[in-house]
Scaffold this motif. Structure first.
Motif, PDB file in Angstrom:
ATOM      1  N   VAL A 125       2.859  35.157  33.982  1.00  0.00           N
ATOM      2  CA  VAL A 125       2.819  33.415  34.155  1.00  0.00           C
ATOM      3  C   VAL A 125       1.773  32.994  35.674  1.00  0.00           C
ATOM      4  N   ASN A 126       2.357  31.874  35.338  1.00  0.00           N
ATOM      5  CA  ASN A 126       1.697  30.777  36.677  1.00  0.00           C
ATOM      6  C   ASN A 126       1.563  30.966  37.878  1.00  0.00           C
ATOM      7  N   GLU A 127       0.799  31.499  38.998  1.00  0.00           N
ATOM      8  CA  GLU A 127       1.620  31.451  40.279  1.00  0.00           C
ATOM      9  C   GLU A 127       2.080  30.877  40.499  1.00  0.00           C
ATOM     10  N   ALA A 128       2.301  29.406  40.546  1.00  0.00           N
ATOM     11  CA  ALA A 128       3.635  28.835  40.805  1.00  0.00           C
ATOM     12  C   ALA A 128       5.151  29.246  40.208  1.00  0.00           C
ATOM     13  N   ASN A 129       4.547  29.795  38.921  1.00  0.00           N
ATOM     14  CA  ASN A 129       6.579  30.161  38.768  1.00  0.00           C
ATOM     15  C   ASN A 129       6.963  31.026  39.269  1.00  0.00           C
ATOM     16  N   PRO A 130       8.224  30.641  40.336  1.00  0.00           N
ATOM     17  CA  PRO A 130       9.169  31.432  41.128  1.00  0.00           C
ATOM     18  C   PRO A 130       9.211  32.882  40.655  1.00  0.00           C
ATOM     19  N   VAL A 131       9.553  33.095  39.212  1.00  0.00           N
ATOM     20  CA  VAL A 131      10.089  34.038  39.021  1.00  0.00           C
ATOM     21  C   VAL A 131       8.715  35.782  38.665  1.00  0.00           C
ATOM     22  N   LYS A 132       9.440  36.566  39.395  1.00  0.00           N
ATOM     23  CA  LYS A 132       8.722  37.890  39.605  1.00  0.00           C
ATOM     24  C   LYS A 132       8.542  38.815  38.915  1.00  0.00           C
ATOM     25  N   GLU A 133      10.247  38.865  37.940  1.00  0.00           N
ATOM     26  CA  GLU A 133      10.463  40.268  37.152  1.00  0.00           C
ATOM     27  C   GLU A 133      11.021  40.026  35.918  1.00  0.00           C
ATOM     28  N   LEU A 134      10.994  40.462  35.546  1.00  0.00           N
ATOM     29  CA  LEU A 134      12.159  40.492  33.775  1.00  0.00           C
ATOM     30  C   LEU A 134      12.442  41.687  33.118  1.00  0.00           C
ATOM     31  N   THR A 135      13.662  41.666  32.734  1.00  0.00           N
ATOM     32  CA  THR A 135      13.665  42.548  31.379  1.00  0.00           C
ATOM     33  C   THR A 135      12.783  42.575  30.509  1.00  0.00           C
ATOM     34  N   GLN A 152      16.976  30.062  33.000  1.00  0.00           N
ATOM     35  CA  GLN A 152      17.812  31.095  32.127  1.00  0.00           C
ATOM     36  C   GLN A 152      17.838  32.021  32.496  1.00  0.00           C
ATOM     37  N   VAL A 153      15.617  32.559  33.386  1.00  0.00           N
ATOM     38  CA  VAL A 153      16.047  33.888  33.485  1.00  0.00           C
ATOM     39  C   VAL A 153      15.197  33.599  34.887  1.00  0.00           C
ATOM     40  N   GLY A 154      15.670  32.577  36.125  1.00  0.00           N
ATOM     41  CA  GLY A 154      15.959  32.542  37.336  1.00  0.00           C
ATOM     42  C   GLY A 154      14.955  31.739  37.728  1.00  0.00           C
ATOM     43  N   GLY A 155      14.226  30.657  37.221  1.00  0.00           N
ATOM     44  CA  GLY A 155      12.812  30.320  37.544  1.00  0.00           C
ATOM     45  C   GLY A 155      13.856  28.467  37.993  1.00  0.00           C
ATOM     46  N   GLY A 167      -4.785  32.866  39.760  1.00  0.00           N
ATOM     47  CA  GLY A 167      -3.507  31.415  39.088  1.00  0.00           C
ATOM     48  C   GLY A 167      -3.046  31.655  38.519  1.00  0.00           C
ATOM     49  N   ILE A 168      -3.133  33.663  38.123  1.00  0.00           N
ATOM     50  CA  ILE A 168      -1.688  33.796  36.954  1.00  0.00           C
ATOM     51  C   ILE A 168      -1.442  35.302  38.132  1.00  0.00           C
ATOM     52  N   ARG A 169       0.294  35.616  38.009  1.00  0.00           N
ATOM     53  CA  ARG A 169       0.350  36.821  38.696  1.00  0.00           C
ATOM     54  C   ARG A 169       1.264  37.620  36.992  1.00  0.00           C
ATOM     55  N   GLU A 170       0.852  39.183  37.285  1.00  0.00           N
ATOM     56  CA  GLU A 170       1.668  40.118  36.301  1.00  0.00           C
ATOM     57  C   GLU A 170       2.821  40.481  36.801  1.00  0.00           C
ATOM     58  N   LEU A 171       4.146  39.950  36.353  1.00  0.00           N
ATOM     59  CA  LEU A 171       5.162  40.324  36.503  1.00  0.00           C
ATOM     60  C   LEU A 171       5.761  41.566  36.415  1.00  0.00           C
ATOM     61  N   ALA A 172       6.464  41.974  37.274  1.00  0.00           N
ATOM     62  CA  ALA A 172       6.908  43.181  36.986  1.00  0.00           C
ATOM     63  C   ALA A 172       8.147  43.672  36.404  1.00  0.00           C
ATOM     64  N   LEU A 173       8.254  44.195  35.132  1.00  0.00           N
ATOM     65  CA  LEU A 173       8.977  44.927  34.089  1.00  0.00           C
ATOM     66  C   LEU A 173       9.743  45.833  34.065  1.00  0.00           C
TER      67      LEU A 173
END
Lengths: 349, 274
Positions: B110-120, B137-140, B204-210
C-alpha cells in the motif's frame, strides 16, 4: 523510328528487366500484406468452427511426476502438501468456449475457471481512447499545419516543421512512460480524478503520437492548394486570415480528412502508450476518467503467455482481425472515398 | 605433408572437444530469469564441459518451448496447466516432471501514507473481489480502494487468483499493469492504491503484514517468515523437464537442489527450499 536495331533491343531488355523487378517488389509487399492478413484470420478461425468446449483426457488427471522433492526442507514439504491439496480442489483451467454470446458479453476475464471473452468493453475502450486522442490532436495539428504553411516566416517554418515531424519518430514506450510517471500525476492533481491512470490520460498521451501524423499529411494538403487561389483571394482584398480560413482550408479539406482518418487509425492501433497509461481495466463505461482496456493493449499484454492453440489464443487473433479490418477500412476510406469524391467536389467537377 | 596432417588431426581433435561441450537450454519465466542466469554462471564456472543457455520470455513461452521440444528445461513461476500437460502428452507421451527449485514470497503493498498496517488473507481476497471497496472497512481512512494487479499473462497473477481469490475473477475495475515495477510505481503515487507482487523495496510503498486468518498473528514478509512458512503468501518457483532427468541435465538439477545451488537463491532475493 529506330536508328540502331541492336541498341534499341538491348535498351529494351534492360528496361524490361528493371520494370519487372520493380513490379515484382511492389507485388511482393502486397503479397506479404495478404499473407499477414491470411495468417491472422486463420488463427482466429477455430473460434467459429468448433463451439463445444474441449474435453480433457482422463489420463491427464493423473499425478505429475516430481523430482527432487526429498531435497525440500520440512517447512517446504508442508507447504508443498498444502499447495497440492489446494490445486486439487481449485477449478482447473478450462478452455473456454467462445460462443457468440460469450464474445458479446461485457466481461473480459480470459484467465478464469470459466473464461469470459467479452469483446465489447475492449471495443468501447479502443473507441473511447482514440476519440479523445483525435479530438485533442486534430485541431492542434490542423491549425499548426495551417500556420506553418501559410503564416510562419520561413525561418520559423524551418524549425517548427521538422520539430513536429520528429515527434512521429518518438518511441511510443517513451511517451507511455512519460504518461505513466508525469502526466498521470499532473492530470490527477489538476482534475482530482479517482483513478490515476484512465482513458483521458491515455488519450492525451496518444494525441502526442497522433499529432505528427495528422500534421504532416495536413501540411502537405494545405501546401498543395494552388497558389492562384490564394493569390486571387488576396487580390480581391481578403486579409491573410480570411484567405487561410475561407479559401485555403476548404480547398485542402479532402487531404485534411484523410489526415484525420489516418490519425484515428494510428490511435486505434497504438499499443505501448495505452498499455502503460490507461490502467487496463476492462470496464464497460463511457466515463472518460475511468480506466479502460483497449484491444491493442490486450493483445500486447496477453499474447506472450497464452497457451498456444487455446481458445484464448484464437480470441486474441480475432481481436487482431477486428483491428486489422478497422484500420484497413479507415485507410481505404481515406484513400478512395475522400480523395476522389471530395477532390472532384472542390475542383468543381 | 607431415605438418598438414598434424594440423588436420589437431583440428579434428579440437572440433571433437567442442562438440563434446554439452549444451543445456533453459527457457521461461521472467521472474526467474535472473536466478537462472546466476545458477548457470556459477555452475559453468565449476563445470567447464557444460554450456547452459538461459533465456526468459515468460512462463507460458517456456512451457510452449518445452512442448515444442526447443528447450531442455523450462522455468515457470506457476504450475503447468492441464491443457499444457495434455499437449505435452500428445507430443512426447509424458506429463512432464515437476521440480520445485526455489521459494518466493509475494507481498501486498500500500502507499506509505496509508495507515493500514496489516490485513487478513480474507480481507485481501474481498478487496480484490470488489466486496470491500473502502479503506474504512479494514481500519483505514474514508477513501475508495484503487486496485492494481499484474497482467493476466503473469504467473504471479495466476498464483494470486488461484490461491488468494480461490479461483474467482478479479473485480472488473482492477487495473492491470505490466510488471511488478509498474505496480510498485503506481501504488507509490496513489495514496489509496493497493498492489501485489514480488518483494519490493521501492520508495513510497509499504509491504503489509499478513494474517492467515482472524485469530493468527500477522507476519511481515521477511526472509525468516517466508522460509519458515509463517508468512501466508509464499509460492514455489518451478522447473519442468519432459522426462526424468539424466546425464548432465540431472547433474545440473541436482546441483541446483543442493546446498550450493540453494545458496545462490538467497543472493538473488528469493528463498531457498529449506
Amino acid at each position: 523510328m529506330r536508328s540502331s536495331d541492336l541498341y534499341t533491343r538491348k535498351f529494351h531488355v534492360s528496361e524490361f528487366l528493371a520494370e519487372k523487378l520493380i513490379a515484382a517488389t511492389a507485388f511482393l509487399s502486397f503479397a506479404v500484406i495478404i499473407l499477414i492478413f491470411v495468417f491472422v484470420f486463420r488463427e482466429a478461425l477455430p473460434i467459429f468452427s468448433s463451439s463445444e468446449p474441449a474435453t480433457h483426457d482422463e489420463a491427464v488427471q493423473e499425478e505429475v511426476e516430481t523430482y527432487g522433492e526429498e531435497a525440500l526442507g520440512e517447512a517446504s514439504q508442508l507447504r508443498a502438501a498444502e499447495e497440492k491439496e489446494r490445486r486439487a480442489g481449485s477449478i482447473e483451467h478450462v478452455e473456454g468456449n467462445a460462443s457468440l454470446r460469450n464474445l458479446l458479453s461485457t466481461d473480459w476475464q480470459p484467465v478464469s475457471g470459466e473464461p469470459k471473452f467479452g469483446l465489447l468493453p475492449l471495443i468501447v475502450g479502443s473507441l473511447k481512447v482514440s476519440l479523445i486522442a483525435i479530438l485533442l490532436a486534430a485541431p492542434l495539428a490542423i491549425l499548426a499545419a495551417l500556420y506553418t504553411s501559410t503564416f510562419a516566416p520561413k525561418r520559423v517554418k524551418e524549425i517548427l516543421k521538422p520539430a513536429i515531424e520528429i515527434l512521429a519518430g518518438f518511441p511510443s514506450v517513451v511517451i507511455g512512460f512519460f504518461a505513466l510517471i508525469v502526466l498521470a500525476t499532473f492530470v490527477q492533481d489538476l482534475f482530482g480524478t479517482m483513478y490515476r491512470l484512465n482513458a483521458f490520460v491515455g488519450g492525451v498521451a496518444l494525441s502526442l503520437a497522433v499529432i505528427p501524423i495528422v500534421y504532416t499529411i495536413a501540411e502537405d494538403a494545405i501546401a498543395a492548394v494552388p497558389k492562384s487561389m490564394t493569390e486571387a483571394s488576396l487580390a480581391l482584398g481578403a486579409t491573410s486570415w480570411q484567405t487561410a480560413l475561407f479559401v485555403t482550408l476548404p480547398a485542402a479539406t479532402p487531404g485534411i480528412f484523410a489526415a484525420v482518418l489516418l490519425g484515428v487509425g494510428r490511435a486505434f492501433g497504438e499499443t505501448m502508450i495505452v498499455l502503460m497509461a490507461t490502467g487496463n481495466a476492462a470496464l464497460m463505461t463511457f466515463n472518460v476518467t475511468d480506466p479502460v482496456r483497449t484491444m491493442s493493449a490486450t493483445i500486447g499484454a496477453e499474447m506472450a503467455e497464452v497457451v498456444f492453440g487455446d481458445t484464448h489464443y484464437n480470441v486474441l487473433f480475432l481481436i487482431g482481425s477486428i483491428l486489422f479490418i478497422f484500420t484497413f477500412t479507415l485507410n481505404a476510406v481515406a484513400e478512395f472515398y475522400i480523395r476522389r469524391r471530395l477532390l472532384r467536389k472542390f475542383r468543381g467537377g | 605433408m607431415r605438418p598438414i596432417i598434424h594440423f588436420l588431426t589437431l583440428s579434428i581433435v579440437a572440433a571433437a572437444t567442442m562438440v563434446a561441450q554439452e549444451v543445456i537450454t533453459v527457457k521461461g519465466s521472467d521472474t526467474m530469469v535472473l536466478l537462472a542466469q546466476r545458477w548457470a554462471e556459477v555452475y559453468m564456472s565449476k563445470h567447464q564441459d557444460v554450456t547452459i543457455q538461459v533465456t526468459g520470455g515468460g512462463s507460458g513461452t517456456g512451457i510452449s518451448a518445452l512442448i515444442n521440444g526447443t528447450t531442455d528445461i523450462c522455468n515457470s513461476s506457476r504450475p503447468m496447466k492441464t491443457s499444457e500437460k495434455q499437449k505435452l502428452k500428445q507430443r512426447f507421451n509424458s506429463l512432464g516432471v515437476e521440480i520445485k527449485a526455489a521459494k518466493d514470497g509475494l507481498s501486498v503493498y500500500v502507499n506509505e501514507a496509508n495507515p493500514v498496517k496489516e490485513l487478513t488473507i480474507e480481507q485481501v481476497r474481498k478487496i480484490y473481489l470488489g466486496e470491500i471497496t473502502n479503506w474504512k472497512q479494514v481500519g483505514g481512512d474514508e477513501a475508495r480502494i484503487i486496485l492494481y494487479s499484474r497482467e493476466n499473462n503473469s504467473g504471479t497473477y495466476v498464483y494470486f487468483k488461484d490461491n488468494i481469490l480461490e479461483g474467482k475473477d478479479y473485480a472488473p475495475n482492477t487495473q492491470s499493469l505490466p510488471g511488478t515495477a509498474a505496480v510498485v510505481n503506481a501504488v507509490s503515487k496513489d495514496k489509496n492504491g493497493i498492489g501485489y507482487g514480488g518483494a519490493a523495496y521501492g520508495r513510497g510503498i509499504r509491504e503489509l503484514a499478513l494474517k492467515a486468518d482472524e485469530s493468527s498473528m500477522a507476519y511481515p514478509p521477511t526472509a525468516e517468515n517466508v522460509r519458515s512458512g509463517a508468512y501466508p503468501m509464499t509460492r514455489f518457483l518451478y522447473m519442468y523437464v519432459r522426462t526424468r532427468p539424466t546425464g548432465s541435465a540431472k547433474a545440473y538439477i541436482d546441483w541446483i537442489l543442493s546446498d550450493e545451488g540453494q545458496s545462490v537463491v538467497q543472493s538473488i532475493g528469493y528463498f531457498p527450499l529449506r
